[in-house]
Design a protein around this motif. Sequence first.
Motif, short mmCIF file in Angstrom:
data_model
loop_
_atom_site.label_atom_id
_atom_site.label_comp_id
_atom_site.label_asym_id
_atom_site.label_seq_id
_atom_site.Cartn_x
_atom_site.Cartn_y
_atom_site.Cartn_z
N ASP A 81 0.89 -1.26 -0.10
CA ASP A 81 0.02 0.07 0.03
C ASP A 81 0.84 1.36 0.15
N HIS A 82 1.89 1.27 0.91
CA HIS A 82 2.76 2.38 0.78
C HIS A 82 3.61 2.55 -0.70
N ALA A 83 3.88 1.44 -1.21
CA ALA A 83 4.58 1.36 -2.50
C ALA A 83 3.59 2.02 -3.31
N GLN A 84 2.40 1.76 -3.40
CA GLN A 84 1.45 2.23 -4.35
C GLN A 84 0.97 3.53 -4.44
N ARG A 85 1.29 4.15 -3.36
CA ARG A 85 1.02 5.56 -3.39
C ARG A 85 2.33 6.65 -3.48
#
Length: 215
Positions: A81-85
């Motif tokens: 989720d962090h990466a996709q932001r």
Amino acid sequence: MNDERYVPAAGIESLTRFYDLGVRLTMRERRWRPRLIQRILDEEPRVVVDVGCGTGTLTIPLAEETGARVVGVDGDRKILDHAQRKSGAARVEWHEGLADELPLGDAEADVVVSSLVFHHLPRRVKRAALAEAHRVLRPGGLLLVADWGPPHGPGMRAAFFALQCLDGFENTEDNRRGLLPRLIEEAGFEPPERTQRLRTVVGTFEVLASRPARQ
């Protein structure tokens, strides 16, 4: 995910939010990461798999610079989720999964890369992950494993001991003893070439490159 095959990127889940900063401060990232990306660019790949992609620090630049289909795989939903932001994340195909269960067909990938993952894995999972990398790589494809190697010198041994206290002695012992090249070869790859080796705050870091052995 409650699975003994999975360990959070920073070793402890509560430290995950500090992972990128920790790598920048301790790993001489600007020295090895651009060279790793260039090594992949030289392959002119169509499909690249980043195993244990974490926060996407390698995955996103690969997607931007190669123009290839880049698949990022990690077992941590929160870190994905962090990466996709992050900016550029839409270029990546993200998958929640483990190193020994990659979401690709046989001989589908041109490059499989994994950075700072194998020292988290028990030996049997290391073997399974390497077998899976061999399965998804096409003949002549490239495997790149960027992780800890045997410490050179007393200072590096002391630094790596501190890292072992955080990440666990059993999982990191193969790295300390320099066994990753042997495990790679036993999984059906050619004897790996050490393309980078450098001292960092927490130990000796190296990049191993290999290709599936010809039958």
